[in-house]
Design a protein around this motif. Structure first.
Motif, mmCIF file in Angstrom:
data_model
loop_
_atom_site.group_PDB
_atom_site.id
_atom_site.type_symbol
_atom_site.label_atom_id
_atom_site.label_comp_id
_atom_site.label_asym_id
_atom_site.label_seq_id
_atom_site.Cartn_x
_atom_site.Cartn_y
_atom_site.Cartn_z
ATOM 1 N N THR B 446 -7.144 106.386 43.088
ATOM 2 C CA THR B 446 -7.887 107.531 43.521
ATOM 3 C C THR B 446 -7.214 107.180 44.965
ATOM 4 O O THR B 446 -8.366 106.282 45.761
ATOM 5 C CB THR B 446 -9.648 107.465 43.504
ATOM 6 O OG1 THR B 446 -9.809 107.686 42.149
ATOM 7 C CG2 THR B 446 -9.635 108.847 44.006
ATOM 8 N N MET B 447 -5.845 108.072 45.226
ATOM 9 C CA MET B 447 -5.245 106.845 46.672
ATOM 10 C C MET B 447 -5.819 108.173 47.694
ATOM 11 O O MET B 447 -5.990 108.156 48.989
ATOM 12 C CB MET B 447 -4.246 107.599 46.345
ATOM 13 C CG MET B 447 -3.115 106.194 44.870
ATOM 14 S SD MET B 447 -3.858 104.671 45.762
ATOM 15 C CE MET B 447 -3.379 103.596 44.353
ATOM 16 N N SER B 448 -6.296 109.508 47.135
ATOM 17 C CA SER B 448 -6.449 110.074 48.634
ATOM 18 C C SER B 448 -8.001 110.161 49.623
ATOM 19 O O SER B 448 -9.263 109.628 48.078
ATOM 20 C CB SER B 448 -6.564 111.740 48.802
ATOM 21 O OG SER B 448 -7.905 112.657 47.983
ATOM 22 N N THR B 449 -8.233 109.625 50.609
ATOM 23 C CA THR B 449 -9.308 109.536 51.025
ATOM 24 C C THR B 449 -10.318 110.817 51.016
ATOM 25 O O THR B 449 -11.231 110.204 50.992
ATOM 26 C CB THR B 449 -9.113 110.409 52.566
ATOM 27 O OG1 THR B 449 -7.771 108.993 52.710
ATOM 28 C CG2 THR B 449 -10.139 109.220 53.626
ATOM 29 N N ALA B 450 -10.240 111.572 50.659
ATOM 30 C CA ALA B 450 -10.921 112.425 50.556
ATOM 31 C C ALA B 450 -11.529 112.446 48.786
ATOM 32 O O ALA B 450 -13.257 112.428 48.465
ATOM 33 C CB ALA B 450 -10.790 114.581 50.142
ATOM 34 N N ALA B 451 -10.716 111.764 47.944
ATOM 35 C CA ALA B 451 -11.648 111.870 46.663
ATOM 36 C C ALA B 451 -11.731 110.301 46.401
ATOM 37 O O ALA B 451 -13.211 110.013 45.513
ATOM 38 C CB ALA B 451 -10.400 111.248 45.623
ATOM 39 N N ALA B 452 -11.223 109.540 47.417
ATOM 40 C CA ALA B 452 -12.076 108.674 47.923
ATOM 41 C C ALA B 452 -13.596 108.405 47.791
ATOM 42 O O ALA B 452 -14.489 107.764 47.375
ATOM 43 C CB ALA B 452 -11.369 106.712 47.826
ATOM 44 N N LEU B 453 -13.393 109.669 48.522
ATOM 45 C CA LEU B 453 -15.276 109.084 49.720
ATOM 46 C C LEU B 453 -16.001 110.342 47.826
ATOM 47 O O LEU B 453 -16.822 109.456 48.266
ATOM 48 C CB LEU B 453 -15.218 110.901 50.562
ATOM 49 C CG LEU B 453 -14.284 109.916 52.819
ATOM 50 C CD1 LEU B 453 -14.275 111.197 53.399
ATOM 51 C CD2 LEU B 453 -16.051 109.116 52.610
ATOM 52 N N ALA B 454 -15.693 111.279 47.925
ATOM 53 C CA ALA B 454 -16.333 111.459 47.157
ATOM 54 C C ALA B 454 -16.835 110.917 45.336
ATOM 55 O O ALA B 454 -17.735 110.353 45.113
ATOM 56 C CB ALA B 454 -14.953 112.706 46.279
ATOM 57 N N GLU B 455 -15.694 109.716 45.109
ATOM 58 C CA GLU B 455 -15.827 108.644 44.183
ATOM 59 C C GLU B 455 -16.460 107.915 44.412
ATOM 60 O O GLU B 455 -18.140 107.325 43.679
ATOM 61 C CB GLU B 455 -14.534 108.430 43.189
ATOM 62 C CG GLU B 455 -14.550 107.631 42.167
ATOM 63 C CD GLU B 455 -13.021 107.415 42.313
ATOM 64 O OE1 GLU B 455 -12.248 107.971 41.830
ATOM 65 O OE2 GLU B 455 -12.598 106.533 42.242
ATOM 66 N N GLY B 456 -16.724 107.336 46.037
ATOM 67 C CA GLY B 456 -17.877 106.373 46.509
ATOM 68 C C GLY B 456 -18.927 106.900 46.236
ATOM 69 O O GLY B 456 -19.862 106.345 46.273
#
Ligand SMILES: [Zn+2]
Lengths: 112, 979
Positions: B446-456
């Motif tokens: 999951t490469m975008s920062t926004a998506a990474a935050l959501a996944e975290g």
């Protein structure tokens, strides 16, 4: 590997001494035929998958533990004290012990 | 070159250090790589095989090329990644694998010979003649190919190991890891956040992008400030999670003192952690990969992400005129950031026809890099445009991006296999590969920062739920949400020259193709044939690309070709850290008796008995050899009185109404009939009928026994007792516990033993009331002691036991009294002679292959009861004439020494294995009988007393005749001990 000692809780496997299969619990009687003793002492399955084996919490509470685990996934399904297993020797166990192979034990196809 | 006003490290503090003997300066927070790049250094080392000049490629622990040696003397550490090593005042670093210097390396000749060094060349070239391998080829290759060297000296620096436990382990502190740790921390879970870098933040420290409306690194600082205030959160920087193991256990390497200028002596260099976590979140990010094109290994060719990291975090321009070569949109940020910082962007070369044109620089869409030049560093690249024309571009730094591989290594450590995702052209983890561990963010593809935050955040929520904790409210911050548009692209086709895959091991695309051509089509075979991925970086930079080249060469897809297995450790772990505490005497614990100090004061050399240290002998003035001391000690025990510490024997306290019955089941002979106040010698078998141990057991009271074991078998016997009790008689009223450490016990042996004892006791002992094999309580010095009338020497003897805290005082007192009676302290040598003269067995005889019958104790096997080992001891083959039986041996010429381990033959028979009749187990010179003696196992030995056997010791070169005797050489009736 973490072993859930029924007395101490989950502990690192380095605290335990490994003995071998739970077959060692099924001590034949004094007068059992030599084949029964040969089987008890020397013949073991080598399962890939579910197994029951004996561990001693040597650097802990000194309890002998029967582990039900999977040798492929390393999953530990259950642990119980050898001293509390169902059908444990009881008062007459040691002196007049008879072979107590579990009915559920897998058939030992490889054993002569 | 450092750019004014750029970067986030603190420039308040300059730090001076040295590289290859030259002085440089950097700042607090610099790595060796960032500081040297800032100082204009581009050449860091020479490559493994071809000695090619190499520079920095990455900005992280995956660095394949910039390996240096740090420190000097015994503390010298080779193959340190310059991208990981932080600078400190007076740091000394040196380049590797070059001679005489980095810029002039004579082994560069290897590069000219490169055509001969292709894959498998070791196997092909040095096959014959075989004997040349060890003496000539291997030393030659090892000298020419290699990295840094160890000092060869013993390293005295401190390393440590430690355990930690938590509800949730978060691996990596980029956006996904930070928000996961924050969510779990707020919810009250005990959290460990482990970050490999010196600073938390991951890519947010390396990129120009906003999170929550502020620059990424400031958002990081805010989150860290809150985490630091949470007592249930532990932040561990400089800590790499190195492996995932069963049961939620993780290995971790913390660099504790490697960045400290003058570390205190007790500060560990590194600490190896074992972290036990109920749940884990893998937020380890992703690693950028190269594209293979001709001569892509020159210093100055780097990953695009590393160029941005050096610029945005450290304020360092990796070149003065930078070019970019990529197959994806993400890499174009490099040009944007560089241009914004005022660094010249010479060109962006994108393999895609539809490459974005994002700024004020020349973009070549549908073009490739087909060559480079520059002897010690990059000077110029050659490109092939979409139209097929070749152009040369002057550049000193080429930032390459072939896309990003999720850092999923830990998920593979329990045998799980990742899956291929076409849209990002990379392998990603499959849920459940490591039970309890979930990958989030870039580690999960999951490469975008926004998506990474959501996944975290979602990952933390799932972990909290399984922990039975309620999540606290946390809003997702605004962040960049660009897609990572990418076209899978691994190697530039139809271009001349070597294109490197594995920089660390000098593996090229040609090597991989050759492997495929020669039949090594399996990825595991290709790896071993070419050494691809087997260098310190373990292929982090190159495995996926090599796999793609192999897939291409074999006409298969990448998923079918498969990935090699990632195994722990994720980064190199020093043996010193893994084995912390185990160096030198730390290798094994030392057990000391209470008399240890007194024995050392008397000059006694110590001998190891298991983990115990016991005195060998007590030299007196005028005694030049151990034998003189030993002979004197034996004689004094036989004629006066001697004192020996026997505390190392195992002591097991057994209590309960069923104690006698329990001992009957353990021993071959009967103990339930033993009267309180009496002692009996017992023999214990294993269930297979062979002898396990022997020793005396005393009945202190009707439901209280004290068992002694041999020193060697104390642990084994305790384990055995617990097993027999718990497995076969769990409801008997009996319990056993080891009390070996609690009691100090001393033998008083010799004709004057009774006299000495009476001088010591508060009330004299009546000899008749305390005959041989008695035990009881006595008083001395106002306290209580246990007294046993037993003998391992064959003399009148007692053993007296006191609580261990009185041991030293009693020992000193006993030895002083013995000396006043004309006796002495005696050690293990004399103890051994005394017992051999009496034919008493030890584990030299009961070595695990002998039966009670073999040692002549078949009479001790009760017919009236069952006992452990009874049934099996009656098996055919364990009894009878064919068995080797315990006998004594006396040389016909008494002065001939018998060697332990010598073999026995019939007189006149050739001394070969087929004629073997037995072997010697224990030997001594008997000062009492003035002859050498041996205990031995001899086939049908008891029927051969009085006959001669031929003793041959091939190792010591002896060959002479011995008389076969009863193993009890001295006082066979035992009258001396009974008194
Ligand atoms: Zn326990």
């Amino acid at each position: 590997m973490r072993i859930p000692c029924p007395l101490c809780g989950p502990r690192d496997r380095r605290e335990f001494y490994y003995y071998g299969s739970d077959d060692y619990l099924n001590r034949p009687g004094e007068d059992a035929p030599p084949e029964a003793w040969d089987d008890h002492l020397h013949l073991r399955d080598n399962p890939a998958g579910l197994t029951r084996d004996l561990w001693y919490h040597e650097q802990g509470c000194a309890a002998w533990i029967e582990l039900h685990r999977n040798t492929v996934t390393h999953e530990i399904l259950s642990a119980r004290l050898v001293a509390e297993r169902a059908g444990a020797a009881g008062a007459n166990g040691a002196s007049t012990g008879t072979s107590r192979k579990k009915a559920a034990a897998p058939a030992k196809g490889t054993k002569a | 070159m450092r750019i004014a006003g750029k970067g986030i490290i603190d420039r308040g503090q300059t730090v001076g250090f040295r590289f290859d003997g030259r002085d440089y300066t950097g700042f607090d927070g610099d790595t060796l790589a960032s500081a040297l790049l800032a100082g204009g250094v581009r050449l860091f080392g020479r490559s493994f095989k071809y000695h090619r000049p190499r520079g920095v490629v990455t900005a992280g622990s995956e660095e394949p090329s910039a390996l240096v040696t740090v420190g000097q003397g015994a503390a010298q550490v080779p193959n340190v990644r310059a991208t990981v090593q932080e600078i400190y005042a007076n740091l000394e670093a040196r380049s590797q694998n070059r001679w005489p210097s980095l810029s002039l390396d004579v082994m560069e000749v290897n590069d000219l010979l490169a055509p001969f060094f292709s894959a498998g060349f070791y196997y092909k070239t040095f096959m014959w003649p075989r004997s040349f391998w060890e003496k000539l080829y291997e030393p030659m290759i090892r000298r020419a190919a290699g990295l840094g060297a160890l000092s060869g000296k013993s390293n005295e620096e401190v390393y440590e190991k430690a355990w930690a436990f938590c509800d949730l382990l978060v691996v990596g502190s980029g956006p996904a890891g930070l928000i996961a740790a924050l969510a779990a921390g707020r919810a009250g879970a005990s959290v460990i956040l482990a970050e490999e870098d010196q600073a938390m933040g991951g890519r947010l420290l390396a990129e120009c992008e906003e999170v929550g409306g502020k620059p990424g690194h400031l958002w990081v600082a805010d989150v860290l400030a809150e985490l630091k205030g949470l007592p249930n959160v532990r932040l561990m920087t400089r800590t790499t999670i190195t492996g995932a193991y069963d049961g939620g256990t993780y290995g971790a390497l913390e660099r504790v003192g490697l960045h400290v200028a003058r570390p205190p002596k007790d500060l560990p260099r590194e600490c190896f952690w074992r972290i036990v976590a109920k749940r884990a979140i893998l937020a380890s990010g992703a690693q950028e990969r190269q594209i293979a094109f001709p001569m892509n290994d020159r210093p100055g060719v780097m990953t695009a992400g590393a160029v941005r990291a050096y610029l945005n975090r450290w304020g360092v321009a990796a070149g003065q005129s930078v070019t970019i070569f990529a197959n994806n949109d993400d890499a174009h940020r490099t040009a944007r950031d560089l241009a914004a910082a005022g660094v010249k962007v010479a060109a962006v070369i994108d393999v895609r026809e539809d490459a974005p044109v994002a700024g004020d620089w020349k973009t070549y869409a549908g073009a490739q890099v087909v060559g480079t030049s520059g002897r010690l560093a990059l000077r110029e690249i050659t490109i092939r445009t979409a139209a097929g024309a070749e152009e040369k571009i002057a550049t000193d730094c080429l930032a390459v991006s072939g896309g990003w591989n999720p850092t999923l290594h830990l998920t593979c450590h329990l045998n799980g296999r990742p899956t291929w995702r076409d849209d990002i052209a990379a392998f990603v983890p499959v849920p459940g590969m490591v039970p309890g561990l979930e990958a989030v963010g870039a580690a999960n593809g999951t490469m975008s920062t926004a998506a990474a935050l959501a996944e975290g955040l979602a990952g933390a929520g799932a972990a909290l739920q399984s922990l039975g904790l309620k999540g606290a409210k946390l809003d997702l911050p605004q962040a960049e949400n660009g897609g990572a548009r990418l076209q899978a692209y691994w190697q530039v086709p139809d271009a001349k020259g070597r294109a490197w895959l594995d920089l660390a091991n000098d593996v090229t695309t040609k090597d991989v193709r050759l492997a495929a051509q020669e039949g090594f089509r399996s990825v595991e075979h290709m790896k071993r044939y070419t050494t691809q991925g087997m260098a310190p970086d373990q292929g982090k930079n190159s495995n996926v690309a090599a796999l793609a080249v192999l897939a291409d060469a074999t006409g298969r897809g990448i998923p079918e070709t498969g990935l090699t297995t990632f195994r722990p450790p994720y980064v190199p772990v020093s043996i010193a850290a893994l084995g912390a505490g185990g160096q030198g005497m730390g290798f094994a614990p030392q057990r000391f008796t209470t008399s240890h100090k007194a024995a050392c004061e008397r000059g006694a050399p110590m001998i190891e008995a298991g983990l115990w240290y016991r005195p060998s002998y007590f030299p007196r003035p005028g005694e030049a050899t151990w034998r003189q001391s030993c002979d004197r000690e034996v004689a004094l025990v036989r004629n006066r009185v001697g004192i020996c510490d026997v505390s190392t024997l195992g002591k097991i306290d057994i209590q309960g109404p069923d104690a006698g019955r329990f001992l009957d089941f353990l021993y071959t002979n009967t103990f339930s009939t033993l009267q309180p106040g009496r002692v009996r010698y017992g023999l214990m078998l294993r269930e297979d009928g062979l002898v396990m141990d022997d020793g005396t057991t005393a009945r202190l009271a009707s439901d209280h026994y004290l068992m002694t074991t041999t020193t060697a078998a104390a642990g084994q016997v305790m384990r055995h007792l617990d097993f027999v009790q718990q497995a076969f008689c769990p409801d008997w009223k009996v319990r056993a516990v080891s009390v070996t450490e609690q009691w100090a016990q001393f033998a008083i042996a010799g004709p004057l033993a009774h006299e000495l004892l009476n001088s010591l006791l508060d009330a004299p002992l009546d000899d008749k009331a305390f005959p041989f094999l008695s035990c009881g309580s006595v008083r001395l010095g106002g306290g209580e002691a246990r007294l046993f009338r037993i003998s391992f020497s064959g003399e009148l003897g007692y053993e007296i036991a006191v609580p261990a805290r009185y041991g030293e005082a009693l020992y000193r007192d006993l030895v002083a009294r013995a000396e006043s009676f004309g006796g002495c302290a005696y050690g293990m040598e004399a103890l051994n002679v005394l017992r051999i003269e009496k034919g008493f067995i030890t584990h030299a005889e009961i070595h695990g292959r002998v039966t009670a019958f073999d040692v002549g104790l078949q009479g001790m096997m009760s017919q009236k009861k069952d006992f452990i080992g009874k049934a099996a001891s009656q098996r055919p083959g364990l009894l009878g004439e064919a068995r080797e039986q315990l006998v004594g041996l006396k040389p016909l010429a008494p002065e001939k020494p018998i060697g332990a381990g010598a073999h026995l033959f019939d007189p006149g028979a050739a001394p070969i294995r087929q004629n073997d009749q037995g072997y010697v187990t224990s030997v001594c010179w008997s000062p009492t009988l003035s002859t050498h003696l041996g205990l031995a196992f001899l086939r049908n030995g008891r029927a051969r007393l009085g006959q001669s056997v031929r003793l041959v010791d091939h190792m010591r070169g002896t060959d002479f005749l011995c008389e076969v005797t009863n193993p009890v050489f001295f006082d066979p009736e035992g009258g001396r001990a009974r008194g």
